[in-house]
Each structure stands twice: as structure tokens, then as C-alpha cells.
Design a protein around this motif. Structure first.
Motif, mmCIF file in Angstrom:
data_model
loop_
_atom_site.group_PDB
_atom_site.id
_atom_site.type_symbol
_atom_site.label_atom_id
_atom_site.label_comp_id
_atom_site.label_asym_id
_atom_site.label_seq_id
_atom_site.Cartn_x
_atom_site.Cartn_y
_atom_site.Cartn_z
ATOM 1 N N ALA A 407 0.851 -1.110 0.068
ATOM 2 C CA ALA A 407 -0.208 -0.058 0.065
ATOM 3 C C ALA A 407 0.835 1.571 0.436
ATOM 4 N N LYS A 408 2.229 1.342 0.547
ATOM 5 C CA LYS A 408 2.883 2.667 0.927
ATOM 6 C C LYS A 408 3.640 2.289 -0.594
ATOM 7 N N ARG A 409 4.256 1.009 -0.686
ATOM 8 C CA ARG A 409 4.453 1.523 -1.747
ATOM 9 C C ARG A 409 4.212 2.168 -3.477
ATOM 10 N N ASP A 411 2.778 4.101 -2.852
ATOM 11 C CA ASP A 411 2.798 5.921 -2.874
ATOM 12 C C ASP A 411 4.276 6.671 -3.736
ATOM 13 N N GLU B 405 4.485 -0.293 8.284
ATOM 14 C CA GLU B 405 4.679 0.487 7.146
ATOM 15 C C GLU B 405 5.564 1.660 7.010
ATOM 16 N N LEU B 431 -1.817 10.146 -2.399
ATOM 17 C CA LEU B 431 -1.280 8.530 -1.535
ATOM 18 C C LEU B 431 -3.009 7.864 -1.378
ATOM 19 N N SER B 432 -2.337 6.645 -1.580
ATOM 20 C CA SER B 432 -2.574 5.611 -0.890
ATOM 21 C C SER B 432 -3.959 5.308 0.257
#
Lengths: 462, 462
Positions: A407-409, A411, B405, B431-432
Motif C-alpha cells: 500500500a505504501k509502495r 505511494d 509500513e 497517496l493510497s
């Protein structure tokens, strides 16, 4: 003293009100909310049904008291029925049916979206009492929960396999309800390329969900034996029967109030706004799921997302007080958790990019989330779309297991898209590395290098 | 046919060799490796001691066979002793002591760094046989493992509480060895502000590590009862005794080969290279922990990191074949896992930024990794350093629990730093968001908004 009125108790309206009170504590702010549930997290509703969220009150981003503590006034159970633009007056109707007027200096409209019915016969006529549900409001949520607790359905048909449909499939499954998921397109999660969405499909099946793709629902019918969904599969009529039907086939912008006030409709039949969230009607701003979306790669489009509504509301709230903030634009970043899989995207897919005039090509790579020698490494599947002429990154799609920081990759790609980086520059990024959580070339970079290799044949320097 | 010779079997040398073979499969590539362990992950060594990595062979990024399959030739157990720059010849000595020469067309030197001893008496004289260890090579690793398995030490003193020192504290603790960690500065992990590093300190203590800060080690002495470490704590002499001493007090660039060949030393007494990794000596490139680091915010500095060595090696390999690649520069992104805490940073801390001529200020925020209503939400502590004149983001530091994360959230800041974004623009990033994995304003943005609020007093638009 300025009186700012915001219509809508969801992300856009509340964000506008909060920003206004943050910037100027002397401004008078009234938020007109159609129901009794201001600032509820619509995105959290599936987790109420899964049992992860208890009680339902905790779905509120902020409590009523929190909101009032900021100095805003809330008019709950109050429907805005018309805007007198010239007179700067709003007509509202309370729950008793009584009409009244609210004078405003500046107005921010955040009426959001409504569930779409996609031309499915019976969907608009059948109600929660019939066992047919949508979920878009807390009212819908309570109706569905009542059904689940009072009638204990054993089987459910979910029409649609987008974000909410998939989350609800997980939620129902967790409650012991067998789910049949009907999807019009060739694969679930049509916002991702099928090469990656198929991983989500497998995850659904492994958790007991019955998935039918290429299935176009035509009608929902109530019979004595249950609810019957009539559909077409590869041109052949098929029927599916269940105790409960949930339709989650998308949304349409809720624009009637602004349309009647003279606003212009644009992409997706949403209200046209500029980057300052101005509607063109004097002193009337709009934000959120009811308005067009400025997209950094596409220009004007319609892409309703909660994150965007927050940003647009914040811009509208600032500009309503005389500011000159601009919504910097979406890049379409989205993520969903489906059981133990996380699927994310940002930017454009190849066909979207081609339609927008780019010269895209796409590569797919699997790269471990962290060094394989450290326990628990899992591959993340990544598709990179780049422009073959400019080398610019156009989009990225990722699917990985829960715990892989997928999920943060996404980003990192979203930030690179925002900044207009090339695919090659992704390799230049100084990303974090420690063996339990990454690699010297992060998965994000392994994928971008695979794309770059298709553009720089070996031997190019020879 | 070009003959490229790379010296050094670690990140820089191997990356150069791989890149050269990737770009031109006709180029002849020889890698001269001082030991028998090419392409081992030095960063992974602590996880060998923790028992997470078995067997030690899996620490290799690529096996010997993998490397040879790319077409490179490896000269193992071979020490490069001198470079004849004018004659384009390298003198090497094999394990038998025999000298020979290797002619090259292009040379990439990746001799890396050596353990520093920080002026601690006895450290250079005492050996693994005495129970005194460093860990920088596979040889060091085998010596320490031999000690652990054959002599079963119950207590260890780790001198230093940087990345490797903390990882080794975790590794030893996991093996049942009581660790006393001695740190010169006022807090562990001196690369982070103490306000955040203190969270790591607490994590160490909660896992049974004894931590002594403000403790400057002067000497290590072998006695009949064990190893005695003589130190000063707040100006008072103190001693600590243990079965084993591990010194991890930093590294110094290993430059002797290039120095004797006429290269110039710069920041941190590392070999000066330009952004193309040229040393200034004809046909001699250098990369990795032995060379100066181009930093996007600081200019030339010395900041040895594996991620940087990979990038620099790749640039050197390309340019050795006539390319014109440039190392785009570090922003100093680093992350470490210590038990169940993850600590990360990118860019500059306030004092570093001030020393570099910026006008920094720093704010600290705690923001949940995901929506609190979804189970398992944990706060991430984030410090943002921005420039009060330009509004530019200068740095970010994050500490969160494993699973939040945090490691990949620092990458969003790292990408923003690379692109030269302002702190305010972090709020514009798309951002996600999904409730189990984020928030509509991601923690990254909640923190940047807190910084922005200190720069935009409320009422500014009134």
C-alpha cells in the motif's frame, strides 16, 4: 463576519468547514447534513459488516462533539433543496418537512454521489425489506445490518466486483454467508489489468467466494423462494438465487441541487469546477464526489475518491475565505485489501494512457518485498506503464500479500507521478533498505528497471 | 574487446560488473575479490547471528554460479596491491602470496570501507581468539560464529548503538546472550533525533538489553576473568565486563590502493569522484563505501550505504563502457528494524540543515498508520524538518512498530526530497488509502500539515 455554509456531512463538506475554522476562527461555519451521521467514514462500512469495527459509532472520523468543538454548527437531518444564487440563500427542509432559509456569504456544496443502478431492472424498486441493498450511507448500513441480524441470510449475491464489492465479499464471508460475486467484465477489480486482478480473483475463490465474470446482470426479481438475479453470461441467460442481493456497481454524481442552481455539468455528468473548486456561480464552491476531477495526467475527468474529496474540500474551504489554494490534481491512486491480498494502482493503465495520447508500453515483474534470505519474503507483482517517447512514468499497478508494504509502495510511484519523473529516474530514488523490509534495489525499482530494459536494448553502448 | 576490471566483490564492484555485462555482453569483465565470498549481503550478517538466516550461504545476493552465468570472471582470494595507472595494469596477490598482473582497459575500484576503531585502545590488538570482534566481512562473521558455538558466551558488550550495533543487540538477545550496549552519545541511534531514538532505546530495554548512553569507551582489556571495557560515563571512569566484545563504531573508507595510485581524498577522507564516478585518474572509476557521496541537499559528503554503492557501481559500470550516466545523488535514506520497532530517516535533521545553510525548523507528530476504527492501528512518530524561507522539505524521521509500513512511508518523503517538493506539497500528493492500511490524509501528510501550521498562523486569511 463571514458566514460559510457547507452542504454535506461527508469528506468534502466537513473538510471545507474544518479548513475554514482552522484558517480563521472568527468565521461562522454551518454544515447542512442530510442525515444524522456527519463525518462518517463511508470507506469503513465494509469493516463494520466484517465485524472488525464495533460499535458502528467508531466509524465516525470525528464525533459530533469533536466537530462542534472546532466551532462549526451542524444542522443534522436537514436536506438542502434549492440555492438562490443571486440572493445567497439556501432553502432547507428538516425532518418534520418544514422549510427554512439559510443566508450565506460563501457556499461549499459537497453533496457527493449516489449509488448507480447500471440499468438493472428491479434494483430501484426493490428495497432492503425485500432483501435488496446498496451501501452508501449509514441508513443503508443500518438496513443491511438489520437484515443480517434479524433474517440470518445464508447466501448473498454481490453485483459488482469493484473495491466495495470485494470488501463486502470479505465481510459477508467472515460472517459465514456464502457469496456469489457477479462481475460484468472479464475479471474482478476492473480498475487493474486482468494479469494482476486475477491474483485477487484467486484469493476470493480460496476463501470460498463463488466468482462469475463476464456476467451482465439484467434484472433482480423477488420470488417466493428468494431473490433471483437474471444475467447474461457469454450471451446465454443465467439465473442466480440468494437470500440477499447487494448491488455495488458504482456511483453517479449527486448534482441535482447545483444543476438547478445553474451549474454546468462535465465529465461523468459531474459539476464542472476549476482547480480552485469554483463552480462559476458567484460565491458557490463545490468539492468531492459530485464534481469533475482534475487529473495530472488526463486533465479533466471524473474519479470520485475519498482522498480527493478531502483535498478538494480543504481547497474549497480556504478559497471560500478569500484564499487562492489550488487542487493540485489526482493521479488516481487507489488501494484495496481483499482477504490477505493488497491491490493498488496509481496513474494510468496502458489503454487509458493510449486514449489520452501517450505512447505507452507496460511490463510486469515480480520482486520480493524484502531480501529472500530473511524469513517471510513474498513477491509483489508490479506492472509499470511508461511513455516510450518521453520515458515518463505513466502508471503502476501492484498486488502483494498483506504485510508486504504494498500500500505504501504505490505511494512512491504516486509521488514520482506527481513530480513528473521518468521511469529511469525511479532507479535514482534513494529508497530505504534493511533486509527484513526491503532490498538494495527496492521492488519498486526492480520493476522500473525491467521497464527500462525494454527501452534500452543491451549492447546499446557497444 | 574491452577488458573491464572491477576490484571488490561487494555491492559497488559487482554492480559495476553486472551493469557492464547487461549493457554489452561482448565486454570482458573480471572481478578481483579479496576473499572467497563475492556478492555477500553485509547488511544481512546480523540476521545470520539472530538465526533468521540459515545457512550462511543464503546471504549471497547471487551465487558464484549466478555471477559466472552473467559472463563475468571472478578472481577470488585475490588482493589488489597496486595500480599502474599509466600502464593500465593492476598488480594482485593470490592466497599463496604469488603476485601477478592484470591488464585493463577500464578499472572500477570498489574496495569499500574498513571497521573504525574510534581510538579505543586494545581494539586493534585483540582478536576474535581473545573474544573481541568486529563484523564487516564473512571472515569476521565466521570468527564470531565460531566463538558463539564453541565458547557459548553468556554476556556480550556491544560498543556502539548505530544500525549494526542495534541489529546485533537483537541477534545476540535472541540467542540468549545478555547484551550491554555502550553508546558515546546521549541516546542510541545517533542518526535520529533523540526524541525518536528514545523509542528505540525503550524497545531495547524492554527486550532485556542493558543500555548505557553518554559512555565513551577508552580501552578494551583482556583479563583472566573476562574482557574488561574501560569507559567514561559523565566524566567518571566506569568498567564493564563480559565474555565477548563486539565493536561496531562505524567505518572508514578503504582508500589505500587508490591513494597510492594518485587519487585525491575528500570528505570523510574518502576518494573524490565526480557524479560519473570518475576518480580523475585516466580509465579509473571508483564507487561505494570508499568514495565521497554526492548528496542532493548537502553537495559532497561521505555517507556510505549499500543502496548508494549499488547505484554508484551501476553508474561506474555504464560509464566504464563509454556511457555518460550520472549518480543522481543520495538523500541519506536509512531504515533499521530493532526488535519490533522500525526507525527511518531521509534528508537532513535540523542541525545538519542549519550547518548546510538552510533555515530549518522541525515539528513532531504522532499519526496512526491506519484508521483507528480498524483493528491494530498504531501511531507512527514523525519529525518533519522544513526550510522556513523556501518551504522546502529538508528531512523526515519516522519511528513506528513493525507492520505499520514505516519503512516504505519514508520512501514517500525520500521521493519528495528527490523531486524538491515543499512541505506543503506533501499534502497535495495523491497517496493510497484504505481503512486497514491508511487514512484519507496519510500519516505522512498529517505530519507535514503539522509543520505547515507552524508556518501559516491561523487567521492569516482573515
Amino acid at each position: 463576519m463571514t458566514h460559510l455554509v457547507a452542504i454535506g456531512g461527508s469528506d468534502a463538506g466537513i473538510s471545507a468547514a474544518l479548513r475554514a475554522r482552522e484558517l480563521d476562527p472568527t468565521v461562522e461555519v454551518t454544515v447542512v447534513v442530510a442525515d444524522a451521521y456527519p463525518n462518517y467514514s463511508i470507506c469503513g462500512i465494509p469493516y463494520f459488516f466484517s465485524g472488525d469495527v464495533k460499535p458502528w459509532q467508531s466509524l465516525a472520523h470525528r464525533t459530533h462533539a469533536d466537530l462542534e468543538a472546532t466551532g462549526m454548527r451542524l444542522r443534522l437531518d436537514t436536506l438542502a433543496t434549492s440555492i438562490d444564487v443571486a440572493g445567497q440563500r439556501l432553502t432547507v427542509r428538516d425532518s418534520t418537512g418544514a422549510e427554512s432559509q439559510i443566508a450565506y456569504d460563501e457556499l461549499v456544496v459537497g453533496t457527493g454521489a449516489l449509488p448507480a443502478y447500471a440499468g438493472i431492472a428491479g434494483l430501484e424498486q426493490l428495497t432492503p425489506n425485500d432483501g435488496v441493498h446498496v451501501i452508501h450511507s449509514m441508513g443503508d448500513t443500518f438496513a443491511l445490518e438489520k437484515h443480517l441480524t434479524e433474517r440470518d441470510p445464508k447466501t448473498a449475491i454481490i453485483i459488482g466486483a469493484g473495491y466495495v464489492g470485494l470488501e463486502m465479499a470479505e465481510g459477508f464471508t467472515g460472517r459465514g454467508i456464502h457469496v456469489t460475486q457477479l462481475q460484468r467484465g472479464p475479471e474482478v477489480l476492473s480498475t487493474l489489468d486482468p494479469e494482476l486482478a486475477s491474483i485477487v480473483h484467486t484469493e476470493l475463490v480460496e476463501h470460498g467466494v463463488t466468482v462469475h465474470t463476464n456476467t451482465t446482470v439484467r434484472a433482480v426479481e423477488k420470488t417466493t423462494t428468494g431473490l433471483v438475479v437474471h444475467a447474461e453470461h457469454d450471451g446465454q441467460p443465467v439465473t442466480h438465487t440468494a437470500d440477499l442481493v447487494l448491488a455495488v456497481v458504482g456511483v453517479r454524481p449527486n448534482t441535482s441541487l447545483l444543476e438547478r442552481a445553474g451549474a454546468t455539468l462535465g465529465a461523468g455528468r459531474a459539476v464542472v469546477v476549476d482547480e480552485q473548486m469554483r463552480t462559476g456561480l458567484p460565491h458557490v464552491f463545490a468539492a468531492g464526489d459530485g464534481v469533475t476531477t482534475h487529473h495530472r495526467l488526463l486533465g479533466l475527468t471524473y474519479l470520485p475518491l475519498g482522498t480527493t474529496a478531502h483535498k478538494q474540500g480543504r481547497v474549497a474551504g480556504e478559497n471560500a475565505l478569500g484564499g487562492a489554494a489550488r487542487f493540485a490534481g489526482s493521479v488516481g491512486t487507489q488501494v484495496v485489501k481483499v482477504f490477505d491480498v493488497v491491490a493498488a494502482r496509481t496513474g494510468l493503465r496502458e489503454h487509458e494512457a493510449a486514449a489520452a495520447g501517450y505512447h505507452p508500453t507496460t511490463t510486469q515483474t515480480a520482486a520480493d518485498d524484502h531480501k529472500r534470505y530473511y524469513p517471510g519474503a513474498q513477491p509483489i507483482s508490479i506492472r509499470i506503464t511508461g511513455d516510450t517517447e518521453s520515458g515518463l512514468l505513466l502508471g503502476a499497478q501492484l498486488v502483494g500479500r498483506l504485510g508486504t508494504e504494498t500500500a505504501k509502495r504505490v505511494d512512491t510511484y504516486a509521488t514520482a507521478l506527481f513530480a513528473g519523473l521518468t521511469v529511469e529516474q525511479i532507479s535514482d530514488l534513494d529508497l530505504s533498505y534493511t533486509p527484513p523490509l526491503g532490498s538494495p534495489w527496492d521492488a519498486v525499482q526492480v520493476a522500473s528497471q525491467a521497464w527500462s530494459r525494454t527501452q534500452t536494448p543491451t549492447g546499446v553502448l557497444a
